[in-house]
Design a protein around this motif. Structure first.
Motif, PDB file in Angstrom:
ATOM      1  N   GLY A   5       0.817  -1.202   0.000  1.00 43.48           N
ATOM      2  CA  GLY A   5       0.000   0.000   0.000  1.00 43.48           C
ATOM      3  C   GLY A   5       0.855   1.258   0.000  1.00 43.48           C
ATOM      4  O   GLY A   5       2.069   1.225   0.193  1.00 43.48           O
ATOM      5  N   MET A   6       0.196   2.370  -0.220  1.00 40.54           N
ATOM      6  CA  MET A   6       0.868   3.663  -0.273  1.00 40.54           C
ATOM      7  C   MET A   6       0.399   4.532   0.891  1.00 40.54           C
ATOM      8  O   MET A   6      -0.693   4.357   1.428  1.00 40.54           O
ATOM      9  CB  MET A   6       0.586   4.361  -1.599  1.00 40.54           C
ATOM     10  N   LEU A   7       1.245   5.464   1.256  1.00 48.66           N
ATOM     11  CA  LEU A   7       0.973   6.399   2.337  1.00 48.66           C
ATOM     12  C   LEU A   7       0.852   7.791   1.729  1.00 48.66           C
ATOM     13  O   LEU A   7       1.791   8.283   1.107  1.00 48.66           O
ATOM     14  CB  LEU A   7       2.107   6.346   3.360  1.00 48.66           C
ATOM     15  N   LEU A   8      -0.315   8.417   1.885  1.00 47.52           N
ATOM     16  CA  LEU A   8      -0.530   9.770   1.377  1.00 47.52           C
ATOM     17  C   LEU A   8      -0.267  10.770   2.500  1.00 47.52           C
ATOM     18  O   LEU A   8      -0.946  10.740   3.530  1.00 47.52           O
ATOM     19  CB  LEU A   8      -1.954   9.927   0.844  1.00 47.52           C
ATOM     20  N   ILE A   9       0.715  11.624   2.282  1.00 44.00           N
ATOM     21  CA  ILE A   9       1.106  12.603   3.290  1.00 44.00           C
ATOM     22  C   ILE A   9       0.650  13.982   2.814  1.00 44.00           C
ATOM     23  O   ILE A   9       1.138  14.497   1.804  1.00 44.00           O
ATOM     24  CB  ILE A   9       2.626  12.589   3.513  1.00 44.00           C
ATOM     25  N   ASN A  10      -0.294  14.565   3.530  1.00 44.18           N
ATOM     26  CA  ASN A  10      -0.814  15.890   3.195  1.00 44.18           C
ATOM     27  C   ASN A  10      -0.153  16.916   4.117  1.00 44.18           C
ATOM     28  O   ASN A  10      -0.192  16.755   5.345  1.00 44.18           O
ATOM     29  CB  ASN A  10      -2.332  15.937   3.371  1.00 44.18           C
ATOM     30  N   PHE A  11       0.439  17.941   3.538  1.00 45.83           N
ATOM     31  CA  PHE A  11       1.158  18.909   4.358  1.00 45.83           C
ATOM     32  C   PHE A  11       0.908  20.330   3.866  1.00 45.83           C
ATOM     33  O   PHE A  11       0.620  20.561   2.685  1.00 45.83           O
ATOM     34  CB  PHE A  11       2.670  18.621   4.335  1.00 45.83           C
ATOM     35  N   ASP A  12       0.990  21.250   4.791  1.00 46.50           N
ATOM     36  CA  ASP A  12       0.891  22.682   4.499  1.00 46.50           C
ATOM     37  C   ASP A  12       1.730  23.386   5.557  1.00 46.50           C
ATOM     38  O   ASP A  12       1.315  23.522   6.708  1.00 46.50           O
ATOM     39  CB  ASP A  12      -0.564  23.141   4.539  1.00 46.50           C
ATOM     40  N   ILE A  13       2.932  23.815   5.165  1.00 46.63           N
ATOM     41  CA  ILE A  13       3.909  24.366   6.115  1.00 46.63           C
ATOM     42  C   ILE A  13       4.386  25.723   5.625  1.00 46.63           C
ATOM     43  O   ILE A  13       4.652  25.900   4.425  1.00 46.63           O
ATOM     44  CB  ILE A  13       5.096  23.402   6.305  1.00 46.63           C
ATOM     45  N   GLN A  14       4.515  26.628   6.545  1.00 49.76           N
ATOM     46  CA  GLN A  14       4.949  27.982   6.210  1.00 49.76           C
ATOM     47  C   GLN A  14       6.264  28.295   6.926  1.00 49.76           C
ATOM     48  O   GLN A  14       6.355  28.205   8.142  1.00 49.76           O
ATOM     49  CB  GLN A  14       3.874  28.989   6.617  1.00 49.76           C
ATOM     50  N   PHE A  15       7.271  28.649   6.131  1.00 46.01           N
ATOM     51  CA  PHE A  15       8.564  29.072   6.674  1.00 46.01           C
ATOM     52  C   PHE A  15       8.592  30.599   6.662  1.00 46.01           C
ATOM     53  O   PHE A  15       8.328  31.224   5.626  1.00 46.01           O
ATOM     54  CB  PHE A  15       9.705  28.505   5.832  1.00 46.01           C
ATOM     55  N   SER A  16       8.932  31.157   7.798  1.00 48.59           N
ATOM     56  CA  SER A  16       8.836  32.614   7.924  1.00 48.59           C
ATOM     57  C   SER A  16      10.076  33.358   7.450  1.00 48.59           C
ATOM     58  O   SER A  16      10.013  34.574   7.222  1.00 48.59           O
ATOM     59  CB  SER A  16       8.552  32.977   9.388  1.00 48.59           C
ATOM     60  N   ALA A  17      11.220  32.662   7.314  1.00 52.25           N
ATOM     61  CA  ALA A  17      12.458  33.381   7.001  1.00 52.25           C
ATOM     62  C   ALA A  17      13.291  32.690   5.926  1.00 52.25           C
ATOM     63  O   ALA A  17      14.488  32.956   5.820  1.00 52.25           O
ATOM     64  CB  ALA A  17      13.286  33.565   8.267  1.00 52.25           C
ATOM     65  N   LEU A  18      12.684  31.818   5.125  1.00 55.30           N
ATOM     66  CA  LEU A  18      13.410  31.165   4.039  1.00 55.30           C
ATOM     67  C   LEU A  18      12.608  31.298   2.743  1.00 55.30           C
ATOM     68  O   LEU A  18      11.428  30.941   2.710  1.00 55.30           O
ATOM     69  CB  LEU A  18      13.640  29.683   4.349  1.00 55.30           C
ATOM     70  N   PRO A  19      13.225  31.789   1.687  1.00 55.89           N
ATOM     71  CA  PRO A  19      12.501  31.948   0.423  1.00 55.89           C
ATOM     72  C   PRO A  19      12.282  30.604  -0.277  1.00 55.89           C
ATOM     73  O   PRO A  19      12.998  29.626  -0.044  1.00 55.89           O
ATOM     74  CB  PRO A  19      13.425  32.854  -0.391  1.00 55.89           C
ATOM     75  N   CYS A  20      11.297  30.578  -1.162  1.00 52.74           N
ATOM     76  CA  CYS A  20      10.969  29.339  -1.888  1.00 52.74           C
ATOM     77  C   CYS A  20      12.113  28.898  -2.807  1.00 52.74           C
ATOM     78  O   CYS A  20      12.235  27.707  -3.116  1.00 52.74           O
ATOM     79  CB  CYS A  20       9.703  29.547  -2.727  1.00 52.74           C
ATOM     80  N   SER A  21      12.946  29.831  -3.228  1.00 47.85           N
ATOM     81  CA  SER A  21      14.005  29.500  -4.177  1.00 47.85           C
ATOM     82  C   SER A  21      15.062  28.572  -3.600  1.00 47.85           C
ATOM     83  O   SER A  21      15.816  27.940  -4.345  1.00 47.85           O
ATOM     84  CB  SER A  21      14.674  30.790  -4.677  1.00 47.85           C
ATOM     85  N   VAL A  22      15.150  28.448  -2.278  1.00 50.01           N
ATOM     86  CA  VAL A  22      16.160  27.568  -1.676  1.00 50.01           C
ATOM     87  C   VAL A  22      15.540  26.330  -1.021  1.00 50.01           C
ATOM     88  O   VAL A  22      16.251  25.375  -0.699  1.00 50.01           O
ATOM     89  CB  VAL A  22      17.011  28.319  -0.630  1.00 50.01           C
ATOM     90  N   LEU A  23      14.222  26.331  -0.814  1.00 50.87           N
ATOM     91  CA  LEU A  23      13.571  25.239  -0.091  1.00 50.87           C
ATOM     92  C   LEU A  23      13.239  24.069  -1.012  1.00 50.87           C
ATOM     93  O   LEU A  23      12.810  24.258  -2.157  1.00 50.87           O
ATOM     94  CB  LEU A  23      12.284  25.730   0.563  1.00 50.87           C
ATOM     95  N   SER A  24      13.420  22.860  -0.498  1.00 54.28           N
ATOM     96  CA  SER A  24      13.038  21.667  -1.252  1.00 54.28           C
ATOM     97  C   SER A  24      12.453  20.637  -0.296  1.00 54.28           C
ATOM     98  O   SER A  24      12.714  20.662   0.899  1.00 54.28           O
ATOM     99  CB  SER A  24      14.246  21.069  -1.978  1.00 54.28           C
ATOM    100  N   LEU A  25      11.653  19.736  -0.863  1.00 52.13           N
ATOM    101  CA  LEU A  25      11.105  18.610  -0.118  1.00 52.13           C
ATOM    102  C   LEU A  25      11.834  17.349  -0.547  1.00 52.13           C
ATOM    103  O   LEU A  25      11.864  17.017  -1.734  1.00 52.13           O
ATOM    104  CB  LEU A  25       9.598  18.466  -0.389  1.00 52.13           C
ATOM    105  N   ASP A  26      12.441  16.647   0.408  1.00 49.84           N
ATOM    106  CA  ASP A  26      13.165  15.400   0.132  1.00 49.84           C
ATOM    107  C   ASP A  26      12.501  14.270   0.910  1.00 49.84           C
ATOM    108  O   ASP A  26      11.970  14.480   2.001  1.00 49.84           O
ATOM    109  CB  ASP A  26      14.633  15.533   0.555  1.00 49.84           C
ATOM    110  N   ALA A  27      12.537  13.074   0.350  1.00 43.57           N
ATOM    111  CA  ALA A  27      11.894  11.921   0.992  1.00 43.57           C
ATOM    112  C   ALA A  27      12.762  10.684   0.854  1.00 43.57           C
ATOM    113  O   ALA A  27      13.430  10.487  -0.166  1.00 43.57           O
ATOM    114  CB  ALA A  27      10.513  11.672   0.377  1.00 43.57           C
TER     115      ALA A  27
END
Length: 309
Positions: free
Chosen positions: A72-94
Protein backbone atom coordinates in the motif's frame (compact mmCIF):
# COMPACT_ATOMS: atom_id res chain seq x y z
CA UNK A 1 -67.82 -24.31 28.77
CA UNK A 2 -70.69 -24.14 31.19
CA UNK A 3 -71.28 -20.99 33.22
CA UNK A 4 -69.99 -22.75 36.34
CA UNK A 5 -66.71 -23.68 34.61
CA UNK A 6 -66.41 -20.14 33.21
CA UNK A 7 -66.80 -18.61 36.67
CA UNK A 8 -64.19 -21.04 38.02
CA UNK A 9 -61.69 -19.95 35.33
CA UNK A 10 -62.29 -16.29 36.19
CA UNK A 11 -61.75 -17.08 39.86
CA UNK A 12 -58.32 -18.61 39.15
CA UNK A 13 -57.40 -15.64 36.96
CA UNK A 14 -58.18 -13.30 39.85
CA UNK A 15 -55.87 -15.32 42.09
CA UNK A 16 -53.02 -14.68 39.55
CA UNK A 17 -53.60 -10.91 39.54
CA UNK A 18 -50.38 -9.12 40.60
CA UNK A 19 -52.04 -5.72 40.16
CA UNK A 20 -54.73 -5.68 42.86
CA UNK A 21 -57.06 -2.71 42.62
CA UNK A 22 -58.03 -0.40 45.44
CA UNK A 23 -61.57 0.87 45.60
CA UNK A 24 -61.95 4.57 44.94
CA UNK A 25 -63.38 5.22 48.41
CA UNK A 26 -60.11 4.01 49.97
CA UNK A 27 -58.00 6.44 47.95
CA UNK A 28 -57.07 9.71 49.63
CA UNK A 29 -55.28 12.38 47.52
CA UNK A 30 -52.70 14.45 49.37
CA UNK A 31 -50.67 17.62 48.79
CA UNK A 32 -47.39 15.71 49.18
CA UNK A 33 -48.56 13.15 46.64
CA UNK A 34 -49.36 15.92 44.17
CA UNK A 35 -45.92 17.47 44.68
CA UNK A 36 -44.19 14.13 44.15
CA UNK A 37 -46.28 13.54 41.02
CA UNK A 38 -45.14 16.85 39.50
CA UNK A 39 -41.51 15.99 40.24
CA UNK A 40 -42.02 12.55 38.68
CA UNK A 41 -43.46 14.06 35.49
CA UNK A 42 -40.54 16.49 35.22
CA UNK A 43 -37.96 13.74 35.77
CA UNK A 44 -39.68 11.49 33.23
CA UNK A 45 -39.73 14.30 30.66
CA UNK A 46 -36.02 15.04 31.15
CA UNK A 47 -35.03 11.38 30.98
CA UNK A 48 -37.25 10.82 27.94
CA UNK A 49 -35.65 13.72 26.04
CA UNK A 50 -32.15 12.55 27.05
CA UNK A 51 -32.77 8.94 26.02
CA UNK A 52 -34.39 9.98 22.74
CA UNK A 53 -31.44 12.27 21.95
CA UNK A 54 -29.00 9.40 22.52
CA UNK A 55 -31.16 7.12 20.35
CA UNK A 56 -31.05 9.61 17.45
CA UNK A 57 -27.30 10.20 17.71
CA UNK A 58 -24.74 8.17 15.76
CA UNK A 59 -22.20 6.61 18.15
CA UNK A 60 -18.65 5.63 17.20
CA UNK A 61 -17.12 2.47 18.62
CA UNK A 62 -13.39 1.71 18.40
CA UNK A 63 -11.64 -1.63 18.24
CA UNK A 64 -7.93 -2.53 18.21
CA UNK A 65 -6.40 -5.44 16.32
CA UNK A 66 -3.17 -6.43 14.59
CA UNK A 67 -2.70 -4.87 11.15
CA UNK A 68 -2.43 -7.76 8.69
CA UNK A 69 -2.50 -5.64 5.52
CA UNK A 70 0.57 -5.57 3.32
CA UNK A 71 2.03 -3.01 0.99
CA UNK A 72 0.00 0.00 0.00
CA UNK A 73 0.87 3.66 -0.27
CA UNK A 74 0.97 6.40 2.34
CA UNK A 75 -0.53 9.77 1.38
CA UNK A 76 1.11 12.60 3.29
CA UNK A 77 -0.81 15.89 3.20
CA UNK A 78 1.16 18.91 4.36
CA UNK A 79 0.89 22.68 4.50
CA UNK A 80 3.91 24.37 6.11
CA UNK A 81 4.95 27.98 6.21
CA UNK A 82 8.56 29.07 6.67
CA UNK A 83 8.84 32.61 7.92
CA UNK A 84 12.46 33.38 7.00
CA UNK A 85 13.41 31.16 4.04
CA UNK A 86 12.50 31.95 0.42
CA UNK A 87 10.97 29.34 -1.89
CA UNK A 88 14.01 29.50 -4.18
CA UNK A 89 16.16 27.57 -1.68
CA UNK A 90 13.57 25.24 -0.09
CA UNK A 91 13.04 21.67 -1.25
CA UNK A 92 11.11 18.61 -0.12
CA UNK A 93 13.17 15.40 0.13
CA UNK A 94 11.89 11.92 0.99
CA UNK A 95 13.47 8.57 1.83
CA UNK A 96 12.42 5.29 3.46
CA UNK A 97 13.93 2.10 4.84
CA UNK A 98 13.45 0.30 1.52
CA UNK A 99 16.14 2.49 -0.02
CA UNK A 100 13.91 4.90 -1.93
CA UNK A 101 15.43 8.39 -1.85
CA UNK A 102 14.13 11.37 -3.78
CA UNK A 103 15.52 14.90 -3.66
CA UNK A 104 13.57 18.05 -4.42
CA UNK A 105 10.18 16.42 -4.95
CA UNK A 106 7.94 18.59 -7.15
CA UNK A 107 5.05 16.29 -8.09
CA UNK A 108 1.89 17.56 -6.32
CA UNK A 109 4.07 19.99 -4.35
CA UNK A 110 3.43 23.74 -4.57
CA UNK A 111 5.25 26.80 -3.24
CA UNK A 112 4.10 30.37 -2.73
CA UNK A 113 6.47 33.20 -1.84
CA UNK A 114 5.56 35.27 1.23
CA UNK A 115 6.72 38.85 1.50
CA UNK A 116 8.27 40.48 4.55
CA UNK A 117 4.80 41.82 5.39
CA UNK A 118 3.47 38.27 5.63
CA UNK A 119 1.36 38.53 2.47
CA UNK A 120 1.79 35.90 -0.31
CA UNK A 121 2.73 37.22 -3.73
CA UNK A 122 3.80 35.94 -7.13
CA UNK A 123 2.87 32.78 -8.98
CA UNK A 124 2.56 29.34 -7.42
CA UNK A 125 5.75 27.36 -8.09
CA UNK A 126 5.37 23.68 -8.96
CA UNK A 127 8.67 22.88 -10.66
CA UNK A 128 12.38 22.78 -9.94
CA UNK A 129 14.12 26.13 -10.32
CA UNK A 130 17.92 25.97 -10.19
CA UNK A 131 19.86 29.21 -10.08
CA UNK A 132 22.82 29.73 -12.38
CA UNK A 133 26.25 30.28 -10.91
CA UNK A 134 26.37 33.89 -12.14
CA UNK A 135 26.29 36.71 -9.63
CA UNK A 136 22.96 38.09 -10.88
CA UNK A 137 21.10 34.87 -10.02
CA UNK A 138 22.81 34.63 -6.64
CA UNK A 139 22.04 38.27 -5.94
CA UNK A 140 18.33 37.72 -6.68
CA UNK A 141 18.24 34.95 -4.04
CA UNK A 142 20.10 37.18 -1.56
CA UNK A 143 17.45 39.85 -2.01
CA UNK A 144 14.78 37.32 -1.00
CA UNK A 145 16.45 36.50 2.31
CA UNK A 146 14.07 37.54 5.07
CA UNK A 147 11.03 36.58 3.05
CA UNK A 148 9.10 33.38 3.68
CA UNK A 149 7.59 30.49 1.79
CA UNK A 150 4.38 28.50 2.02
CA UNK A 151 4.95 24.97 0.75
CA UNK A 152 2.01 22.59 0.53
CA UNK A 153 0.75 19.54 -1.33
CA UNK A 154 0.62 15.75 -1.13
CA UNK A 155 3.50 13.31 -0.99
CA UNK A 156 2.99 9.65 -1.92
CA UNK A 157 5.33 7.19 -0.18
CA UNK A 158 5.64 3.47 0.47
CA UNK A 159 3.85 2.33 3.61
CA UNK A 160 7.08 1.63 5.48
CA UNK A 161 9.15 3.57 7.99
CA UNK A 162 10.93 6.59 6.56
CA UNK A 163 11.13 10.35 6.67
CA UNK A 164 10.49 13.44 4.62
CA UNK A 165 12.23 16.69 5.28
CA UNK A 166 12.43 20.26 4.11
CA UNK A 167 15.96 21.36 3.38
CA UNK A 168 17.97 23.73 1.16
CA UNK A 169 18.57 21.18 -1.61
CA UNK A 170 16.70 23.31 -4.13
CA UNK A 171 20.06 24.95 -4.89
CA UNK A 172 23.59 23.65 -5.31
CA UNK A 173 26.06 23.90 -2.45
CA UNK A 174 28.09 26.49 -4.40
CA UNK A 175 25.07 28.81 -4.58
CA UNK A 176 24.08 28.23 -0.96
CA UNK A 177 27.57 28.93 0.35
CA UNK A 178 27.43 32.36 -1.30
CA UNK A 179 23.88 33.14 -0.26
CA UNK A 180 24.45 31.96 3.35
CA UNK A 181 28.14 32.57 4.12
CA UNK A 182 27.21 32.35 7.80
CA UNK A 183 25.09 29.23 8.33
CA UNK A 184 23.83 30.62 11.62
CA UNK A 185 21.68 32.92 9.50
CA UNK A 186 19.61 30.01 8.16
CA UNK A 187 16.42 30.35 10.18
CA UNK A 188 14.18 27.25 10.19
CA UNK A 189 11.31 28.92 12.04
CA UNK A 190 8.04 27.49 10.75
CA UNK A 191 4.31 27.06 11.23
CA UNK A 192 2.63 23.73 10.49
CA UNK A 193 -0.77 24.70 9.13
CA UNK A 194 -1.71 21.09 8.45
CA UNK A 195 -0.20 17.60 8.47
CA UNK A 196 -2.14 14.37 7.95
CA UNK A 197 -1.60 10.89 6.60
CA UNK A 198 -4.60 10.02 4.48
CA UNK A 199 -8.22 11.09 4.24
CA UNK A 200 -10.15 12.79 7.02
CA UNK A 201 -13.15 11.38 8.86
CA UNK A 202 -15.40 12.80 11.61
CA UNK A 203 -13.55 13.31 14.87
CA UNK A 204 -10.06 12.75 13.46
CA UNK A 205 -7.47 14.95 15.20
CA UNK A 206 -4.19 16.18 13.71
CA UNK A 207 -1.82 16.89 16.64
CA UNK A 208 0.59 19.08 14.64
CA UNK A 209 -1.97 21.40 13.09
CA UNK A 210 -1.20 24.95 14.23
CA UNK A 211 2.24 24.04 15.64
CA UNK A 212 4.55 27.09 15.74
CA UNK A 213 8.34 26.92 16.15
CA UNK A 214 10.28 30.19 16.25
CA UNK A 215 14.04 30.74 16.46
CA UNK A 216 15.07 34.14 17.75
CA UNK A 217 18.83 33.48 17.51
CA UNK A 218 21.05 30.72 16.21
CA UNK A 219 20.01 27.86 13.98
CA UNK A 220 19.34 24.16 14.16
CA UNK A 221 17.33 21.21 12.90
CA UNK A 222 13.79 20.49 14.04
CA UNK A 223 12.83 16.82 14.21
CA UNK A 224 9.31 15.42 14.62
CA UNK A 225 9.06 11.71 15.49
CA UNK A 226 5.71 10.39 14.34
CA UNK A 227 4.00 7.06 15.07
CA UNK A 228 1.39 6.38 12.40
CA UNK A 229 -1.59 4.22 13.38
CA UNK A 230 -3.50 2.65 10.44
CA UNK A 231 -7.23 3.28 10.79
CA UNK A 232 -10.38 2.08 9.07
CA UNK A 233 -13.48 4.23 9.59
CA UNK A 234 -16.82 2.60 8.76
CA UNK A 235 -19.62 5.08 8.04
CA UNK A 236 -23.16 4.12 8.93
CA UNK A 237 -24.30 4.14 5.28
CA UNK A 238 -21.41 5.40 3.14
CA UNK A 239 -18.88 2.55 3.22
CA UNK A 240 -15.42 2.64 4.79
CA UNK A 241 -12.36 4.91 4.62
CA UNK A 242 -8.81 3.58 4.98
CA UNK A 243 -6.68 6.28 6.56
CA UNK A 244 -4.24 6.92 9.44
CA UNK A 245 -4.00 8.65 12.79
CA UNK A 246 -0.70 9.66 14.38
CA UNK A 247 1.01 10.61 17.62
CA UNK A 248 4.11 12.80 17.71
CA UNK A 249 7.03 13.99 19.82
CA UNK A 250 9.59 16.60 18.76
CA UNK A 251 13.24 17.44 19.29
CA UNK A 252 15.45 20.41 18.42
CA UNK A 253 19.11 19.83 17.60
CA UNK A 254 21.58 22.71 17.35
CA UNK A 255 23.43 22.70 14.08
CA UNK A 256 27.16 22.03 14.32
CA UNK A 257 27.92 21.51 10.62
CA UNK A 258 26.03 21.49 7.34
CA UNK A 259 22.75 23.27 6.74
CA UNK A 260 19.76 22.83 9.07
CA UNK A 261 16.51 21.19 8.01
CA UNK A 262 13.01 20.30 9.18
CA UNK A 263 12.55 16.53 9.57
CA UNK A 264 9.41 14.41 9.90
CA UNK A 265 10.54 10.90 10.86
CA UNK A 266 7.70 8.37 10.85
CA UNK A 267 7.15 4.73 11.69
CA UNK A 268 4.10 2.50 11.11
CA UNK A 269 2.35 0.94 14.11
CA UNK A 270 1.55 -2.80 13.89
CA UNK A 271 -1.79 -2.11 15.61
CA UNK A 272 -4.78 -1.03 13.54
CA UNK A 273 -7.80 0.92 14.81
CA UNK A 274 -11.24 0.15 13.46
CA UNK A 275 -13.85 2.84 14.10
CA UNK A 276 -17.47 2.02 13.34
CA UNK A 277 -20.52 4.28 13.35
CA UNK A 278 -23.49 2.64 15.08
CA UNK A 279 -26.98 3.64 16.11
CA UNK A 280 -28.88 2.27 19.12
CA UNK A 281 -31.51 -0.31 18.12
CA UNK A 282 -35.18 0.52 18.66
CA UNK A 283 -35.64 -2.49 20.94
CA UNK A 284 -32.89 -1.20 23.24
CA UNK A 285 -34.45 2.28 23.15
CA UNK A 286 -37.90 0.90 24.07
CA UNK A 287 -36.42 -1.21 26.87
CA UNK A 288 -34.66 1.84 28.30
CA UNK A 289 -37.87 3.87 28.26
CA UNK A 290 -39.76 1.11 30.09
CA UNK A 291 -36.96 0.90 32.67
CA UNK A 292 -37.03 4.67 33.16
CA UNK A 293 -40.81 4.82 33.66
CA UNK A 294 -40.92 1.79 35.98
CA UNK A 295 -37.88 2.79 38.01
CA UNK A 296 -39.02 6.38 38.44
CA UNK A 297 -42.51 5.27 39.52
CA UNK A 298 -41.17 2.85 42.12
CA UNK A 299 -38.63 5.30 43.57
CA UNK A 300 -41.22 8.10 43.66
CA UNK A 301 -43.67 5.85 45.50
CA UNK A 302 -41.02 4.93 48.05
CA UNK A 303 -40.09 8.59 48.61
CA UNK A 304 -43.75 9.51 49.02
CA UNK A 305 -44.36 6.80 51.62
CA UNK A 306 -41.24 7.82 53.56
CA UNK A 307 -42.30 11.48 53.53
CA UNK A 308 -45.71 10.63 54.97
CA UNK A 309 -44.15 8.70 57.84
Amino acid sequence: FSMEQYDQVLHYLKLLDVFPKTVDDAKEPSVSGGGVSIVVFLVLAILFVSETSMFLQVQTKHELHVDTTRGGMLLINFDIQFSALPCSVLSLDAMDVSGEHELDVVRDVYKRQIGRDGVPYGDVISQKVKADYDQDSIQRIREQIGEGCNIYGTLSAQKVAGNFHFSLHAQDFHVLSQVFPDRQSVNMSHVINHLSFGKDYPGLKHPLDGEVKTLETGTGTFEYYIKIVPTIYHYLKAGAVHTNQYAVTDHFRKQQEGFPALYFIYDISPIMVTAREERTSFSHYATQLCAIVGGTYVVAGLVHRLSRH
